[in-house]
Design a protein around this motif. Structure first.
Motif, mmCIF file in Angstrom:
data_model
loop_
_atom_site.group_PDB
_atom_site.id
_atom_site.type_symbol
_atom_site.label_atom_id
_atom_site.label_comp_id
_atom_site.label_asym_id
_atom_site.label_seq_id
_atom_site.Cartn_x
_atom_site.Cartn_y
_atom_site.Cartn_z
ATOM 1 N N ASN B 5 2.458 -14.214 -1.659
ATOM 2 C CA ASN B 5 1.549 -14.906 -2.451
ATOM 3 C C ASN B 5 0.068 -14.566 -2.510
ATOM 4 N N GLY B 6 0.768 -13.434 -2.006
ATOM 5 C CA GLY B 6 -0.850 -12.577 -1.966
ATOM 6 C C GLY B 6 -2.217 -13.049 -1.253
ATOM 7 N N LEU B 7 -1.431 -13.710 -0.270
ATOM 8 C CA LEU B 7 -2.661 -14.721 0.824
ATOM 9 C C LEU B 7 -2.903 -14.488 2.134
ATOM 10 N N MET B 8 -4.228 -13.510 1.880
ATOM 11 C CA MET B 8 -5.052 -12.593 2.496
ATOM 12 C C MET B 8 -5.531 -13.198 3.504
ATOM 13 N N LEU B 9 -6.242 -14.436 3.707
ATOM 14 C CA LEU B 9 -6.964 -14.914 4.624
ATOM 15 C C LEU B 9 -7.191 -16.142 5.117
ATOM 16 N N GLU B 10 -6.188 -16.665 6.274
ATOM 17 C CA GLU B 10 -6.109 -18.349 6.279
ATOM 18 C C GLU B 10 -6.392 -19.180 7.070
ATOM 19 N N LEU B 11 -7.903 -19.381 7.104
ATOM 20 C CA LEU B 11 -8.127 -20.910 8.146
ATOM 21 C C LEU B 11 -7.113 -22.381 8.344
ATOM 22 N N LYS B 12 -6.703 -21.852 9.536
ATOM 23 C CA LYS B 12 -5.903 -23.175 9.607
ATOM 24 C C LYS B 12 -7.110 -24.496 10.828
ATOM 25 N N GLU B 33 -5.817 -12.391 -2.362
ATOM 26 C CA GLU B 33 -6.179 -11.200 -2.176
ATOM 27 C C GLU B 33 -6.733 -11.064 -4.273
ATOM 28 N N GLY B 34 -7.870 -10.099 -3.930
ATOM 29 C CA GLY B 34 -8.346 -9.719 -5.150
ATOM 30 C C GLY B 34 -9.241 -11.242 -5.816
ATOM 31 N N GLU B 35 -9.127 -12.342 -5.120
ATOM 32 C CA GLU B 35 -10.603 -13.440 -5.868
ATOM 33 C C GLU B 35 -11.455 -13.316 -5.081
ATOM 34 N N ILE B 36 -12.507 -13.916 -5.865
ATOM 35 C CA ILE B 36 -14.361 -14.071 -5.394
ATOM 36 C C ILE B 36 -14.051 -15.450 -4.263
ATOM 37 N N VAL B 37 -13.518 -15.588 -3.624
ATOM 38 C CA VAL B 37 -13.553 -17.934 -3.029
ATOM 39 C C VAL B 37 -14.934 -18.152 -2.424
ATOM 40 N N GLU B 68 -4.163 -11.014 6.612
ATOM 41 C CA GLU B 68 -3.246 -10.833 6.402
ATOM 42 C C GLU B 68 -1.940 -10.712 7.519
ATOM 43 N N GLY B 69 -1.572 -11.994 7.668
ATOM 44 C CA GLY B 69 -0.578 -12.919 8.540
ATOM 45 C C GLY B 69 -0.630 -12.092 9.894
ATOM 46 N N ARG B 70 -2.137 -11.450 10.306
ATOM 47 C CA ARG B 70 -1.818 -11.544 11.832
ATOM 48 C C ARG B 70 -3.154 -12.122 12.385
ATOM 49 N N ASP B 71 -2.318 -13.157 13.664
ATOM 50 C CA ASP B 71 -3.575 -13.552 14.071
ATOM 51 C C ASP B 71 -4.632 -13.021 14.920
ATOM 52 N N ILE B 72 -5.975 -13.345 13.812
ATOM 53 C CA ILE B 72 -7.362 -12.802 14.501
ATOM 54 C C ILE B 72 -8.331 -14.078 14.765
ATOM 55 N N THR B 73 -7.971 -15.393 15.309
ATOM 56 C CA THR B 73 -8.397 -16.040 16.002
ATOM 57 C C THR B 73 -9.711 -15.769 17.297
ATOM 58 N N ASN B 74 -9.153 -15.203 17.922
ATOM 59 C CA ASN B 74 -10.131 -14.523 19.177
ATOM 60 C C ASN B 74 -9.769 -13.644 19.166
ATOM 61 N N ALA B 75 -10.096 -12.835 18.116
ATOM 62 C CA ALA B 75 -10.042 -10.861 18.200
ATOM 63 C C ALA B 75 -11.548 -10.517 18.311
ATOM 64 N N SER B 76 -11.947 -9.614 19.040
ATOM 65 C CA SER B 76 -13.179 -9.067 18.987
ATOM 66 C C SER B 76 -13.741 -8.839 17.816
ATOM 67 N N PRO B 77 -14.737 -8.354 17.001
ATOM 68 C CA PRO B 77 -16.307 -8.083 16.392
ATOM 69 C C PRO B 77 -15.051 -6.887 15.599
ATOM 70 N N GLN B 190 -13.450 -3.118 -8.446
ATOM 71 C CA GLN B 190 -12.691 -2.450 -8.180
ATOM 72 C C GLN B 190 -11.728 -2.664 -6.881
ATOM 73 N N GLY B 191 -11.255 -4.203 -6.727
ATOM 74 C CA GLY B 191 -10.045 -3.979 -5.659
ATOM 75 C C GLY B 191 -10.663 -4.612 -4.774
ATOM 76 N N THR B 192 -11.958 -5.250 -4.449
ATOM 77 C CA THR B 192 -12.293 -5.929 -3.520
ATOM 78 C C THR B 192 -11.931 -7.565 -2.455
ATOM 79 N N THR B 193 -11.538 -7.633 -2.169
ATOM 80 C CA THR B 193 -11.966 -9.648 -2.138
ATOM 81 C C THR B 193 -13.096 -10.393 -1.912
ATOM 82 N N ILE B 194 -13.297 -10.580 -2.352
ATOM 83 C CA ILE B 194 -15.277 -11.124 -1.396
ATOM 84 C C ILE B 194 -14.309 -13.043 -0.957
ATOM 85 N N LEU B 195 -14.999 -12.998 0.621
ATOM 86 C CA LEU B 195 -15.206 -14.333 0.795
ATOM 87 C C LEU B 195 -17.380 -14.669 0.425
#
Lengths: 465, 242
Positions: B5-12, B33-37, B68-77, B190-195
């Motif tokens: 479904n093109g889900l790029m970022l998911e906060l739960k 993907e491709g949205e401006i949210v 993109e399907g990977r867990d980044i909850t505790n990833a470093s900046p 130009q193809g960048t998704t924006i939050l």
């Protein structure tokens, strides 16, 4: 972009100079011509004042005139406009002046108040401290991490060389290319050249070990922890002759480790020298110049590298740097390791030069002294830091004693001036901070901090999101 | 499954704290993907904290963040930047003593492809010709609008898949605000998704495809941007209409 001009008592002079400059050069002179004119003018003024004050006091000195001419050649002509080679002229001239210093040191004139030029052995000390200051500059000037315990790295370097090039571990008998050490001598004796590298690497590793837990702290907290670390080191050295009551003698306690092998090649040692040309002091002096050159080269390369850019970014704004993808811990740890590396080499070399290392050499005041060198010269600028280091170490070992002697004999006093060393250094620092807070020779970046109307906004506020 | 479904970022159910203060009380947000949210809401609603949770500056205490399907909850900046999330932080946070050019280079810190970096530099200068004029100037001496351009340009230099903008219109003259929003749409095309985090809800809902309304650390409303614009409550509270 408003440029805030500092107002001061020199302003009327500046205005006159500007008028004079316009009259001589015309209204549309380029910046190079104007700079050359200004430098020429100041060189003439310095020479004139020198003649006026010095000649009546000390008599006419050929050496002083020659020194002035050398200064003019170095300072006035716009060497940097020569394509490609231009920017090397000044450093190379300065380097050859430094390298030949042992030959004319004794023929130099007497500086008023300060007395004679430093002798070559003092020159070695000055260069060793220049090396340490340039190392600390990586931590403080580039990455902006306040380190009050830099002396610890100096100590580790010293003891590394002392352990592996002396009879400290007398029940061992390891010889590896030492210079002029009979193979019957007990203890570990490894070539000083290898040990310098080892001292650098070991110290860098210790720097990383210390850095990993402490570098998470910011600003003041980091300073306090490094301060503690700097205090612990000499205590370990002092009490290290009976480790945890096991009888293991690591540092020989307050007696220190001495003698330490001299650098050299084969049977030739620096300590013995060779004839009247290669005196021990000259050999140590030239090697120290090479070590400083190595440090300067590495430091410049680091500054212009990706890592150097990351340090500057962290210094400017840690959070923004993190948001740009700069790994904070790794980058800071590298700054620590690099700074420690040069501190270790300098400490090791100095131990070999003195042929001794004592716990008393590594007290907090040395950390402060090195930090003063960095701040006085101009944080972030290698040349400034070098000037600051050479000057303060000169004061420390000769200048203050000379000045004191001059004061006492001319004013009929009886003060032991070197005793007030740190008071005097403090005063110098206060004066510099008041009148030239960016240091004597600031880096272009630091200069911008003080001149251009740049200010930090308090941004990300941690209390609300 | 997420790619479907093109889900790029998911906060739960993300809970983030500052010390003992719970700034986010269970936020769930999706960006495709491709949205401006856009995230809108009052001061202190948790908009910036949400961004800080995503980019690793404030790790959530509970909940999960997947990119993109990977867990980044505790990833470093820095690893978050490496994965393709760049941001223009609140208050811009340029490196004031670095030149515009150096600031843009810092944006590409994680990249090694010199050619690509040069291309992106040209692209940024094309988007913001003003920056090219000022490229050797110290960033701290730019005007507010120019600084905002520089901050967005710097974030673009990372060639991100997801660009997070925190209050790009804050403190800017209306003419600059319009210009910035035009650029946001352009970058998105130009193809960048924006939050996009904004207080200027009117402009934000105009350019966004979907929006979330945050209130005291929770999602109060989530809908298509158009629907939110029609929503009675949103119009009253955030658009200042009666």
């Amino acid at each position: 972009m408003a440029i805030r001009r500092r107002t001061g008592f020199l302003d009327p002079v500046r205005e006159r100079v500007e008028v004079l400059e316009r009259r001589v050069l015309g209204d549309d002179a380029g910046p190079v011509a104007r700079r050359t004119f200004n430098r020429g003018l100041s060189a003439v003024i310095v020479g004139f004042l020198g003649m006026l004050i010095l000649a009546p006091l000390y008599g006419f000195s050929v050496a002083a005139i020659l020194a002035w001419l050398v200064f003019v050649v170095l300072y006035v002509p716009p060497w940097e406009v020569i394509p490609r080679v231009g920017r090397f002229v000044r450093p190379l001239l300065a380097l050859s002046l430094a390298a030949t210093y042992p030959f004319y040191a004794l023929n130099m004139f007497t500086i008023p108040i300060f007395g004679a030029f430093p002798d070559v052995a003092t020159g070695v000390k000055m260069l060793v401290f220049a090396m340490m200051a340039i190392g600390l500059n990586i931590v403080v000037g580039y990455a902006g991490l306040l380190d009050l315990g830099y002396v610890a790295f100096y100590a580790i370097g010293s003891y590394t060389v002392a352990w592996f090039a002396s009879i400290q571990f007398a029940h061992q008998n390891i010889h590896f290319w030492p210079a002029g050490v009979p193979s019957s001598l007990p203890g570990i004796h490894i070539s000083i050249w290898l040990l310098l590298a080892l001292a650098g690497i070991l110290t860098a590793i210790v720097g990383v070990i210390i850095g990993l837990p402490t570098l998470r702290l910011r600003g003041d907290y980091l300073a306090i922890v490094t301060l503690g670390f700097g205090e612990i080191m000499p205590q370990v050295a002092r009490n290290g002759d009976d480790f945890f009551g096991t009888g293991f003698n690591l540092t020989n306690g307050p007696n220190g480790i001495t003698p330490i092998d001299s650098p050299g090649f084969g049977s030739f040692t620096f300590l013995a020298g060779h004839g009247s040309f290669f005196t021990p002091d000259r050999l140590f002096f030239w090697t120290a110049i090479l070590l400083v050159l190595f440090t300067v080269f590495c430091s410049l390369r680091l500054r212009d590298s990706r890592l150097g850019r990351a340090w500057i970014a962290i210094r400017e704004d840690e959070t923004a740097a993190a948001a740009m993808g700069v790994p904070l811990m790794r980058t800071k740890t590298w700054a620590y390791a690099a700074g420690a590396f040069f501190g270790g080499i300098a400490g090791g070399y100095y131990a070999s030069f003195k042929s001794a290392t004592f716990p008393g050499d590594f007290f907090f005041n040395i950390s402060v002294l090195i930090l003063c060198m960095v701040i006085l010269g101009g944080m972030g600028n290698i040349w400034g830091v070098m000037v600051g280091a050479l000057f303060l170490e000169y004061l420390d070992s000769e200048g203050l004693a000379n000045t004191g002697a001059w004061l006492n004999s001319n004013l009929g006093l009886n003060i032991d001036v070197p005793k007030y060393e740190f008071g005097i250094f403090g005063l110098i620092l206060v004066v510099v901070m008041l009148f030239r807070p960016q240091g004597l020779i600031p880096s272009a970046r630091r200069k911008a901090e003080f001149e251009v109307g740049v200010h930090d906004e308090p941004l990300y506020n941690a209390t609300h999101g | 499954m997420t790619e479907g479904n093109g889900l790029m970022l998911e906060l739960k159910d993300v809970h983030t704290f500052y010390g003992s203060i719970e700034a986010l009380k269970g936020i769930s947000i999706d960006v495709r993907e491709g949205e401006i949210v856009t995230l809108i809401g009052a001061n202190g609603a948790g908009k910036s904290t949400t961004l800080r949770s995503i980019n690793g500056l404030n790790h959530p205490r509970r909940g999960s963040i997947r990119f993109e399907g990977r867990d980044i909850t505790n990833a470093s900046p820095h690893s978050v930047v490496k994965m393709g999330i760049a941001q223009s932080p609140e208050g811009r946070r340029l490196f004031p003593r670095m030149s515009v050019h150096e600031n843009l280079e810092m944006g590409a810190f994680q990249r090694a492809d010199r050619k690509g970096i040069r291309e992106d530099m040209d692209r940024v200068f094309e988007l913001f010709p003003r920056l090219q004029e000022r490229r050797t100037q110290k960033a701290g001496t730019l005007s507010g609008g120019e600084q905002q351009m520089c901050a967005i340009g710097r974030a673009l230099m990372a060639r991100p898949k997801l660009l997070m903008l925190d209050e790009p219109s804050m403190g800017l003259a209306p003419i600059f605000v319009e210009r910035i929003f035009e650029t946001i749409v352009e970058v998105n095309k130009q193809g960048t998704t924006i939050l996009l985090v904004e207080q200027n809800a009117l402009m934000a809902l105009d350019v966004a495809s979907r929006g979330y309304v945050l209130e005291t650390g929770t999602v109060a409303l989530a809908d298509e941007a158009k629907a939110l614009r029609q929503n009675e409550q949103v119009r009253k509270t955030y658009l200042g209409e009666d």
